[in-house]
Write a protein that holds these residues in place. Structure first.
Motif, PDB file in Angstrom:
ATOM      1  N   THR A 197      14.647  -2.966 -37.121  1.00 24.79           N
ATOM      2  CA  THR A 197      13.568  -2.174 -37.708  1.00 24.79           C
ATOM      3  C   THR A 197      13.157  -1.003 -36.832  1.00 24.79           C
ATOM      4  OG1 THR A 197      12.714  -4.119 -38.854  1.00 24.79           O
ATOM      5  CG2 THR A 197      11.191  -2.281 -38.556  1.00 24.79           C
ATOM      6  N   THR A 200      13.891   2.746 -37.440  1.00 24.97           N
ATOM      7  CA  THR A 200      13.298   3.386 -38.616  1.00 24.97           C
ATOM      8  C   THR A 200      11.892   3.920 -38.339  1.00 24.97           C
ATOM      9  OG1 THR A 200      12.298   1.328 -39.458  1.00 24.97           O
ATOM     10  CG2 THR A 200      14.584   1.784 -40.078  1.00 24.97           C
ATOM     11  N   THR A 201      11.389   3.751 -37.123  1.00 22.05           N
ATOM     12  CA  THR A 201      10.022   4.174 -36.798  1.00 22.05           C
ATOM     13  C   THR A 201      10.010   5.593 -36.241  1.00 22.05           C
ATOM     14  OG1 THR A 201      10.136   3.365 -34.509  1.00 22.05           O
ATOM     15  CG2 THR A 201       9.439   1.793 -36.219  1.00 22.05           C
ATOM     16  N   ARG A 205      12.681   7.697 -33.578  1.00 22.91           N
ATOM     17  CA  ARG A 205      13.292   9.000 -33.863  1.00 22.91           C
ATOM     18  C   ARG A 205      12.982  10.012 -32.759  1.00 22.91           C
ATOM     19  NH1 ARG A 205      12.187   7.138 -39.197  1.00 22.91           N
ATOM     20  NH2 ARG A 205      10.053   7.969 -39.183  1.00 22.91           N
ATOM     21  N   PHE A 245      20.412   2.348 -32.100  1.00 19.06           N
ATOM     22  CA  PHE A 245      20.581   3.012 -33.394  1.00 19.06           C
ATOM     23  C   PHE A 245      21.923   2.643 -34.014  1.00 19.06           C
ATOM     24  CE2 PHE A 245      16.906   5.553 -32.528  1.00 19.06           C
ATOM     25  CZ  PHE A 245      16.524   6.101 -33.746  1.00 19.06           C
ATOM     26  N   GLU A 250      22.975   2.730 -37.996  1.00 19.75           N
ATOM     27  CA  GLU A 250      22.819   4.183 -38.080  1.00 19.75           C
ATOM     28  C   GLU A 250      23.804   4.833 -37.112  1.00 19.75           C
ATOM     29  OE1 GLU A 250      19.185   6.342 -38.669  1.00 19.75           O
ATOM     30  OE2 GLU A 250      18.060   4.474 -38.623  1.00 19.75           O
ATOM     31  N   ASP A 274       3.625   0.567 -38.651  1.00 20.57           N
ATOM     32  CA  ASP A 274       4.551   0.471 -37.532  1.00 20.57           C
ATOM     33  C   ASP A 274       4.269  -0.788 -36.728  1.00 20.57           C
ATOM     34  OD1 ASP A 274       5.901   2.758 -38.132  1.00 20.57           O
ATOM     35  OD2 ASP A 274       4.593   4.047 -36.940  1.00 20.57           O
ATOM     36  N   SER A 278       6.659   0.016 -31.849  1.00 24.04           N
ATOM     37  CA  SER A 278       7.052   1.370 -32.241  1.00 24.04           C
ATOM     38  C   SER A 278       6.256   2.444 -31.526  1.00 24.04           C
ATOM     39  CB  SER A 278       6.880   1.544 -33.749  1.00 24.04           C
ATOM     40  OG  SER A 278       5.523   1.421 -34.100  1.00 24.04           O
ATOM     41  N   GLY A 302      10.223  11.206 -40.769  1.00 23.26           N
ATOM     42  CA  GLY A 302      11.161  10.419 -41.554  1.00 23.26           C
ATOM     43  C   GLY A 302      11.740  11.139 -42.741  1.00 23.26           C
ATOM     44  N   ARG A 304      14.247  13.464 -44.914  1.00 24.86           N
ATOM     45  CA  ARG A 304      15.688  13.721 -44.861  1.00 24.86           C
ATOM     46  C   ARG A 304      15.909  15.218 -44.667  1.00 24.86           C
ATOM     47  NH1 ARG A 304      19.885  10.636 -46.245  1.00 24.86           N
ATOM     48  NH2 ARG A 304      18.471   9.121 -47.227  1.00 24.86           N
TER      49      ARG A 304
END
Length: 351
Positions: A197, A200-201, A205, A245, A250, A274, A278, A302, A304
């Motif tokens: 998980t 994805t926070t 990133r 990752f 990913e 979160d 995170s 987050g 795209r």
């Protein structure tokens, strides 16, 4: 040694002083300067050793009253006359009375009197500097600037989540033995961390952006800078983030081609969804009537990303490149041997 006072500027001989007087004062100053730099090197080594052992440093940074080294133009003077001229410059006089403790007080005293004056002070490349000051200081060489930015990115990465915590959890999950980070409190304290998980926070990133910056800086540094004290740890922290990752499905990520670091640290309320791991970083959110958000702010949130300002990274390929960099560091740093071995095991799990 810690009680040694800085060299008094008033003792610098005048331009018309006898050469013997200039030479004596030059040697006296050089002895004190070398002593101060040695102490700072030991202080840095203590910090790294304590960090790798999971313990606090023996001296708090806010209590560090050592004075910062003089700038490189003074230290690299080849004659007494050149040293005298450099010591009499206004910038040098400013920095000789600056301690690390005062620098930290200024850093956390936003908007206070004298803050702007401190930012204009010329400091040595041997001293730690903040991002903006380092980027704008024309007195630093390209290699010195890159080395300092390398440390800045490594520190920022660890503020998202300690890379030691990531490494211990990742190694435990895949039953990989590592001798890099000492687990003083037992892994059971970190057992609830969800490695699938975390990528994805927003915090992850942002950590990834710092990791890519670390890799790019190390690839740009000349080979004779492989001895830099923060090189192995910074590279390993970046490798750890890449591995989390990649093992979290990913393997290819799309990130901004150019990162606007100012947009990565604008205050905002954290996301309540979160996890505790995170440490959701500040995200830039601008009103609709203002200028458009940068790709950096959108990526951290987050969104795209698409368009010409986006680049794609194959993390498994990048990890393999990092593994080769560790091979170059093993001649300088014994710790790089263990780091390379762990990264090799992570790469095997990614394939």
């Amino acid at each position: 040694m810690l009680n040694t006072n800085p060299y008094p500027v008033r003792s610098v001989p005048p331009a018309d002083a006898p050469d013997s007087a200039k030479d004596y004062q030059w040697r006296l100053w050089a002895a004190r300067e070398i002593q101060q730099r040695l102490l700072l090197a030991l202080y840095m080594l203590d910090g790294l050793t304590s960090h790798m052992s999971g313990e606090p440093t023996s001296v708090r940074h806010t209590a560090n009253q050592m004075h910062v080294p003089s700038n490189e133009a003074v230290f690299e003077a080849s004659t007494a006359n050149e040293w005298t001229a450099q010591m009499r410059s206004a910038a040098t006089s400013q920095s000789t009375s600056t301690s690390f403790r005062l620098i930290l007080l200024h850093l956390f005293n936003t908007g206070g009197p004298g803050e702007a004056a401190w930012l204009d002070t010329t400091l040595s490349a041997f001293s730690y500097k903040i991002y903006e000051s380092n980027s704008l200081d024309a007195s630093l060489s390209s290699a010195d600037r890159l080395e300092t930015l390398l440390r800045w990115h490594a520190l920022c990465l660890d503020t998202r989540l300690a890379s030691s915590l990531l490494c211990r959890n990742l190694s435990a999950k895949y039953d990989i033995r590592q001798h890099i980070w000492r687990d003083t409190h037992g892994l059971h304290a970190n057992a609830n961390m969800d490695l699938a998980t975390w990528p994805t926070t927003p915090a992850a990133r942002l950590a990834l952006l710092h990791a890519t910056a670390i890799q790019e800086i190390i690839e740009q540094l000349p080979h004779d800078r492989a001895h830099a004290i923060h090189m192995p740890g910074s590279l390993f922290a970046a490798s750890t983030v890449y591995s989390v990752f990649d093992l979290g499905s990913e393997s290819t990520v799309k990130i901004p081609s150019t990162v606007t670091w100012q947009d990565a640290f604008v205050d905002d309320r954290p996301n309540a969804n979160d996890s505790v791991y995170s440490h959701s970083p500040p995200v830039c959110r601008l009103p609709s009537m203002q200028v458009a958000e940068s790709d950096t702010a959108r990526y951290i949130r987050g969104d795209r990303l698409q368009g010409a300002g986006v680049t794609s990274r194959n993390l498994l390929y990048e990890l393999s490149s990092m593994q080769k960099l560790f091979g170059c560091l093993t001649a300088q740093w014994g710790a790089a041997v263990d780091m390379e071995a762990v990264v090799d095991k992570w790469i095997e799990r990614c394939r």
